[in-house]
Design a protein around this motif. Sequence first.
Motif, short mmCIF file in Angstrom:
data_model
loop_
_atom_site.label_atom_id
_atom_site.label_comp_id
_atom_site.label_asym_id
_atom_site.label_seq_id
_atom_site.Cartn_x
_atom_site.Cartn_y
_atom_site.Cartn_z
N UNK A 175 -46.23 39.28 21.12
CA UNK A 175 -46.44 37.91 21.61
C UNK A 175 -47.33 37.15 20.64
N UNK A 176 -46.98 35.91 20.34
CA UNK A 176 -47.82 35.10 19.50
C UNK A 176 -47.26 34.93 18.09
N UNK A 177 -47.98 34.15 17.29
CA UNK A 177 -47.54 33.84 15.93
C UNK A 177 -48.71 33.91 14.97
N UNK A 178 -48.39 33.91 13.69
CA UNK A 178 -49.38 33.81 12.62
C UNK A 178 -49.06 32.54 11.84
N UNK A 179 -50.07 31.78 11.47
CA UNK A 179 -49.88 30.51 10.78
C UNK A 179 -50.15 30.64 9.29
N UNK A 180 -49.23 30.11 8.50
CA UNK A 180 -49.40 30.03 7.05
C UNK A 180 -49.57 28.55 6.67
N UNK A 181 -50.66 28.25 5.97
CA UNK A 181 -50.88 26.88 5.51
C UNK A 181 -51.65 26.92 4.20
N UNK A 182 -52.16 25.78 3.77
CA UNK A 182 -52.85 25.68 2.49
C UNK A 182 -54.10 26.57 2.42
N UNK A 183 -54.67 26.87 3.57
CA UNK A 183 -55.90 27.67 3.60
C UNK A 183 -55.63 29.17 3.53
N UNK A 184 -54.37 29.55 3.71
CA UNK A 184 -54.03 30.97 3.72
C UNK A 184 -54.27 31.57 2.35
N UNK A 185 -54.86 32.75 2.32
CA UNK A 185 -55.17 33.43 1.06
C UNK A 185 -54.36 34.71 0.93
N UNK A 186 -54.28 35.22 -0.28
CA UNK A 186 -53.42 36.37 -0.57
C UNK A 186 -54.14 37.34 -1.50
N UNK A 187 -53.83 38.63 -1.32
CA UNK A 187 -54.36 39.66 -2.21
C UNK A 187 -53.24 40.61 -2.60
N UNK A 188 -53.09 40.82 -3.88
CA UNK A 188 -52.18 41.86 -4.37
C UNK A 188 -52.66 42.32 -5.74
N UNK A 189 -52.46 43.60 -6.01
CA UNK A 189 -52.80 44.15 -7.32
C UNK A 189 -51.61 44.00 -8.25
N UNK A 190 -51.80 44.33 -9.52
CA UNK A 190 -50.78 44.07 -10.55
C UNK A 190 -49.46 44.77 -10.26
N UNK A 191 -49.49 45.94 -9.59
CA UNK A 191 -48.25 46.67 -9.32
C UNK A 191 -47.34 45.91 -8.36
N UNK A 238 -47.84 23.47 7.42
CA UNK A 238 -48.19 24.58 8.29
C UNK A 238 -46.92 25.20 8.86
N UNK A 239 -46.84 26.52 8.79
CA UNK A 239 -45.66 27.23 9.27
C UNK A 239 -46.10 28.46 10.05
N UNK A 240 -45.33 28.81 11.05
CA UNK A 240 -45.66 30.00 11.83
C UNK A 240 -44.57 31.05 11.69
N UNK A 241 -45.00 32.29 11.77
CA UNK A 241 -44.07 33.43 11.81
C UNK A 241 -44.45 34.27 13.02
N UNK A 242 -43.50 34.93 13.64
CA UNK A 242 -43.80 35.72 14.85
C UNK A 242 -44.64 36.95 14.53
N UNK A 243 -45.48 37.32 15.45
CA UNK A 243 -46.23 38.56 15.31
C UNK A 243 -45.28 39.73 15.61
N UNK A 244 -45.28 40.70 14.72
CA UNK A 244 -44.36 41.83 14.86
C UNK A 244 -44.78 42.97 13.93
N UNK A 245 -44.14 44.09 14.09
CA UNK A 245 -44.28 45.21 13.16
C UNK A 245 -42.87 45.67 12.76
#
Length: 761
Positions: free
Chosen positions: A36-52, A139-146
């Motif tokens: 139930x619920x969503x996650x919001x992606x917008x300009x404030x959203x941050x990301x982490x990934x390594x070189x691989x 601003x965009x939302x995606x559903x909460x899920x696994x």
Amino acid sequence: MRNILAVILTLYCINVFSQNTEVELIPKPQSIELKTGTFTIDKKTTIYFESEFEIAGNFLNDFLQNGAGFSLKKASEKKADIIFKNDASQPSEGYFLDISDSKIVIKASDASGAFYAVQTLRQLLPPQLEAKDSTKEQSFTVPQLMITDFPKFQYRGMHLDVSRHFFDKEFVKKYIANLALLKMNRFHWHLTDDQGWRIEIKKYPELTKKGAFREETLIGHYEDKPQLYDGKRYGGFYTQEEIKEVVAFAATQNITIIPEIEMPGHAQAAIHSYPELGCTGEQIPVATTWGVFEDIFCPKEETFTFLENVLSEVMPLFPGEYIHIGGDEALKLRWKNCAHCQQLIQDKNLVDEHGLQSYFIHRIEEFVNSKGKKIIGWDEILEGGLAPNATVMSWRGLQGGIDAAKQNHDVIMTPVSHCYFDYYQSENLDEPTAIGGFLPLKKVYSFNPIPAELNQEQAKHILGAQGNLWTEYIPTEKQVEYMVFPRILAMSEVDWSGPSKNFEKDYPDFFSRVEGFMKRLDALDINYANYLYEIEGEILKENGQVFYELSTPTKGKQIHYSINNSEIQVYSKPILIEKDSKITANVFKEDEKLGRDFSEEIKYHKGITAEISINIPPNPAYAAGGKEALINGISGSNKRYGDKEWLGFWGDDLEITIDLGKDTEIHSLETRFFNSPGVWIYSPKELSVSCKNSEGKEITYSKEILVEDSNKIDVIVDLLETKSFKTRFIKLKIPNYGMIPDGLQGAGHKAWTFIDEIIIK
């Protein structure tokens, strides 16, 4: 163990997935749990990934930048909102995607898995983001899920022929990008053929100066008589710099390109450029029509030097492990009449010209292996003995793949029956001209690349499946997309999710996701074929009665129909058929008509309620209607031999027995055959019918079939030219045409027999 857990999770979560209308992913993940619920992606959203995981992280940022006008700022792993983690427990190319109210966590053991997780996340985002600068929303939302996901097959491919018709590098890049969206990982680039050489080879400039251009092109279908041409010079090629650009782009899409350099056949453009490569040494033109030609590479030392030099320039351009060398449809007539070839057969102690082809392929494979690459060839490379390390693409059916897997060779399944997207995809007569056959979306989805004949160890050699697009009748980019989409959606799901285990349940679920996916294709400006609202009809028989069932694959729709111009009704149950009938129908949603008009004519003849048996089942590629198709009252298409009414048999002599149930007076018995030599289909030369009359006397009729026009499509045979009589059993014997003679398309192969409705009056 993790695969077992994934299967358990799939069973637990599948109902959640199928009932949720907001999550429409193609290909379907192995397991999904919707919260139930969503996650919001917008300009404030941050990301982490390594070189691989740079390819995946950069792709997501570029996608958002192009679609929404912003990208994600990088942050530390502790502070980031979207986090990529290396998890060695994830299978190769697999991933775990967890979307909660506060974070998106992607776990993968390799770069490919992370990339495919991003493709799933991409499909969870609004379709309008696919169109560059299409929205000002921030601003965009995606559903909460696994989601726990991984591919069923390691090879998930799509092919494009650029030799028959040429497509520039920008379109090729778009084509590749579309494969990435669907988690495909191989692009098979068919670069050389009789009708054009498309790759720059600096040591042999005539290949592109001469071989890349033909003087004119066939108009209409190969089978049309007389054949007409447009009189316009046509061609094009890719420079090596353009090839490098496309390869570099493919790397950003996690796609490996497999180039194909055809040999020993399909070499007319190369021989036109350098006539000494052929057996005759004569100047020949770049082919202006389609089909298979007699001029092939002559296995001389100078030919091998040429091919090794060509491959030495090709191989460094493509970092993948495979080079495709073709090997298909190499007519042997030139070799049979070539003194050098015949001497070589003796000197090498080869059995025949098939052995010579095997020698040819072996030599090329040794050279390719010496450069650290492997070869792939079409299943003809099995003939005369398979090269030691070759991978086989099984295209003429499944048997080539079965044989290769049993010899412990890797196989990619791409049979014409389920994987040739140059076939018609609808029975509508206004479809653009195609090579022939009939391959609807439903049949692609039904494909299982692993034949039942293989045991568990042998099945491991089936690497995956590939869709093929040959472009004889596909001159434009829009038509390429029309032929590929939506069938590629089904192929991607077969390759990634695995073949359906419950087709009656899985296909409607897939089809409903296709309907939703069309919005994404619209945003991507893809010219897909829309057959979502077509109607299918099927004859049902019960207790001596005949019914006609109508269905449409999309949910929540009504079918309105009329029979013999009667009042229009809402369809609710199968329609009773008691006489010759014409049924018309349409799909409706809330009184709005969708899709095209549907009509079917049913001839209620005396065989329609009979029992039928055939001594051998039809070839699996052309068996959609089963044996009942021969007495169901419905005739096949006049133009397309691949529909569910025509039954196809490859090289088999047929015996068909019809049991009318009781002595029945008959006046005539009529059937028809498809005759199309250009695609190896031949009407039989003769046939016979035998039956016993009511007095027990055996009556036999034989009929010689004369086809005055060798390209006549519709050969009708009336088998009873006599007075009427009573009988219960009717037996037809239909010998196969035999081997196709030299000089004709398919020479040396068995002919196909295609038979339509057997009408008894």
